[in-house]
Design a protein around this motif. Structure first.
Motif, PDB file in Angstrom:
ATOM      1  N   VAL A 138       0.852  -1.195   0.000  1.00 20.67           N
ATOM      2  CA  VAL A 138       0.000   0.000   0.000  1.00 20.67           C
ATOM      3  C   VAL A 138       0.887   1.244   0.000  1.00 20.67           C
ATOM      4  N   MET A 139       1.944   1.200   0.792  1.00 20.47           N
ATOM      5  CA  MET A 139       2.914   2.302   0.817  1.00 20.47           C
ATOM      6  C   MET A 139       3.460   2.555  -0.591  1.00 20.47           C
ATOM      7  N   THR A 140       3.778   1.477  -1.309  1.00 23.06           N
ATOM      8  CA  THR A 140       4.294   1.593  -2.673  1.00 23.06           C
ATOM      9  C   THR A 140       3.227   2.140  -3.618  1.00 23.06           C
ATOM     10  N   ALA A 141       2.005   1.626  -3.507  1.00 22.67           N
ATOM     11  CA  ALA A 141       0.919   2.074  -4.384  1.00 22.67           C
ATOM     12  C   ALA A 141       0.642   3.569  -4.223  1.00 22.67           C
ATOM     13  N   TYR A 142       0.807   4.062  -3.000  1.00 28.76           N
ATOM     14  CA  TYR A 142       0.559   5.480  -2.715  1.00 28.76           C
ATOM     15  C   TYR A 142       1.830   6.329  -2.781  1.00 28.76           C
ATOM     16  N   ASN A 143       2.957   5.723  -3.113  1.00 32.17           N
ATOM     17  CA  ASN A 143       4.244   6.425  -3.210  1.00 32.17           C
ATOM     18  C   ASN A 143       4.580   7.204  -1.943  1.00 32.17           C
ATOM     19  N   ILE A 144       4.407   6.550  -0.805  1.00 30.60           N
ATOM     20  CA  ILE A 144       4.656   7.201   0.482  1.00 30.60           C
ATOM     21  C   ILE A 144       6.153   7.189   0.759  1.00 30.60           C
ATOM     22  N   ILE A 145       6.702   8.378   1.002  1.00 31.38           N
ATOM     23  CA  ILE A 145       8.125   8.452   1.340  1.00 31.38           C
ATOM     24  C   ILE A 145       8.288   8.978   2.763  1.00 31.38           C
ATOM     25  N   PRO A 146       7.962  10.243   3.038  1.00 32.98           N
ATOM     26  CA  PRO A 146       8.164  10.646   4.443  1.00 32.98           C
ATOM     27  C   PRO A 146       6.983  10.199   5.292  1.00 32.98           C
ATOM     28  N   LEU A 147       7.267   9.960   6.565  1.00 34.75           N
ATOM     29  CA  LEU A 147       6.198   9.691   7.525  1.00 34.75           C
ATOM     30  C   LEU A 147       6.196  10.828   8.519  1.00 34.75           C
ATOM     31  N   PRO A 148       5.037  11.269   8.961  1.00 38.18           N
ATOM     32  CA  PRO A 148       3.724  10.824   8.509  1.00 38.18           C
ATOM     33  C   PRO A 148       3.339  11.456   7.163  1.00 38.18           C
ATOM     34  N   THR A 149       2.510  10.720   6.430  1.00 34.68           N
ATOM     35  CA  THR A 149       1.844  11.253   5.243  1.00 34.68           C
ATOM     36  C   THR A 149       0.380  10.892   5.372  1.00 34.68           C
ATOM     37  N   THR A 150      -0.481  11.843   5.090  1.00 37.67           N
ATOM     38  CA  THR A 150      -1.921  11.612   5.147  1.00 37.67           C
ATOM     39  C   THR A 150      -2.504  11.882   3.779  1.00 37.67           C
ATOM     40  N   VAL A 151      -3.349  10.956   3.331  1.00 27.38           N
ATOM     41  CA  VAL A 151      -4.039  11.100   2.055  1.00 27.38           C
ATOM     42  C   VAL A 151      -5.518  11.235   2.374  1.00 27.38           C
ATOM     43  N   LEU A 152      -6.117  12.347   1.947  1.00 23.99           N
ATOM     44  CA  LEU A 152      -7.550  12.551   2.151  1.00 23.99           C
ATOM     45  C   LEU A 152      -8.286  11.997   0.945  1.00 23.99           C
ATOM     46  N   VAL A 153      -9.197  11.056   1.206  1.00 25.98           N
ATOM     47  CA  VAL A 153      -9.982  10.444   0.140  1.00 25.98           C
ATOM     48  C   VAL A 153     -11.421  10.920   0.302  1.00 25.98           C
ATOM     49  N   ASN A 154     -11.959  11.546  -0.758  1.00 22.93           N
ATOM     50  CA  ASN A 154     -13.315  12.085  -0.677  1.00 22.93           C
ATOM     51  C   ASN A 154     -14.355  10.961  -0.816  1.00 22.93           C
ATOM     52  N   PRO A 155     -15.627  11.257  -0.558  1.00 27.10           N
ATOM     53  CA  PRO A 155     -16.665  10.221  -0.618  1.00 27.10           C
ATOM     54  C   PRO A 155     -16.781   9.525  -1.981  1.00 27.10           C
ATOM     55  N   GLU A 156     -16.302  10.155  -3.053  1.00 24.06           N
ATOM     56  CA  GLU A 156     -16.345   9.533  -4.389  1.00 24.06           C
ATOM     57  C   GLU A 156     -15.171   8.569  -4.591  1.00 24.06           C
ATOM     58  N   GLY A 157     -14.224   8.543  -3.653  1.00 21.60           N
ATOM     59  CA  GLY A 157     -13.087   7.638  -3.757  1.00 21.60           C
ATOM     60  C   GLY A 157     -11.878   8.254  -4.438  1.00 21.60           C
ATOM     61  N   ASN A 158     -11.887   9.584  -4.590  1.00 20.10           N
ATOM     62  CA  ASN A 158     -10.760  10.270  -5.225  1.00 20.10           C
ATOM     63  C   ASN A 158      -9.903  10.986  -4.184  1.00 20.10           C
ATOM     64  N   ILE A 159      -8.647  11.191  -4.539  1.00 17.96           N
ATOM     65  CA  ILE A 159      -7.729  11.881  -3.632  1.00 17.96           C
ATOM     66  C   ILE A 159      -8.052  13.369  -3.623  1.00 17.96           C
ATOM     67  N   GLU A 160      -8.346  13.857  -2.445  1.00 15.05           N
ATOM     68  CA  GLU A 160      -8.704  15.264  -2.249  1.00 15.05           C
ATOM     69  C   GLU A 160      -7.468  16.104  -1.920  1.00 15.05           C
ATOM     70  N   ARG A 161      -6.551  15.492  -1.158  1.00 13.05           N
ATOM     71  CA  ARG A 161      -5.363  16.219  -0.712  1.00 13.05           C
ATOM     72  C   ARG A 161      -4.334  15.223  -0.191  1.00 13.05           C
TER      73      ARG A 161
END
Length: 182
Positions: A138-161
């Motif tokens: 999952v970390m790879t799929a989201y290209n997470i490098i620094p921690l912490p990282t937060t991905v906001l997912v809107n109700p439609e399932g898209n990345i908001e921020r």
């Protein structure tokens, strides 16, 4: 030419041939790696959030797509990460305030042991689901490098921020408000 000079020249030719062969092998390896490397695209705002399924500390499965219609506050963290530890209590308080409004929190730990993660969750008395990304897929799929990282997912399932680094409680509250369903 003396026998000594012939041997020196022969040795030089052999050494140069070996070096040339190693250079060609290194270039070939690099070209092969670049041609066959997995193409991991960088996620950006507006993209569909990659679906995944992870298990929480209670053994329950959480699949991102099951939360469609709700906002998801997807936080990637580690127990050793000081900023992660600082923001967890604020995340928990805001989760309690927003969960009835359709905002969920999924805290994705990056490949630590069940014991370490459970101890951390108990220490901070966390009420939201804590899942462990044991294979870092999952970390790879989201290209997470620094921690912490937060991905906001809107109700439609898209990345908001996508937020990297520590958040204040006011930040967290504002971000949860941002992904709250209408």
């Amino acid at each position: 030419m003396s026998e000594k000079k012939k041997n020196k020249k022969k040795n030089r030719v052999i050494m140069r041939s070996i070096i040339l062969f190693l250079l060609i092998a290194a270039i070939g390896y690099t070209l092969y790696n670049n041609a066959t490397a997995e193409d991991v695209s960088v996620l950006k705002v507006g993209d569909e959030a990659p679906d995944f399924k992870l298990v929480d500390l209670d053994g329950e499965s959480h699949q991102l797509s099951d939360y469609k219609g709700q906002g998801v506050f997807l936080n990637f963290w580690g127990t050793w990460c000081k900023p992660c530890a600082k923001e967890m209590p604020a995340m928990d308080r805001q989760y309690e305030a927003f969960k009835e409004d359709g905002v969920q929190v999924l805290a994705v730990n990056i490949a630590q042991s069940d014991f370490e993660v459970q101890s951390f969750a108990d220490q901070y008395n966390l009420s939201f689901p804590v899942v462990i990304d044991k294979t870092k897929s999952v970390m790879t799929a989201y290209n997470i490098i620094p921690l912490p990282t937060t991905v906001l997912v809107n109700p439609e399932g898209n990345i908001e921020r996508i937020i990297t680094g520590e958040m204040t409680e006011q930040d967290i509250e504002g971000f949860m408000e941002e992904i709250k369903p209408e």
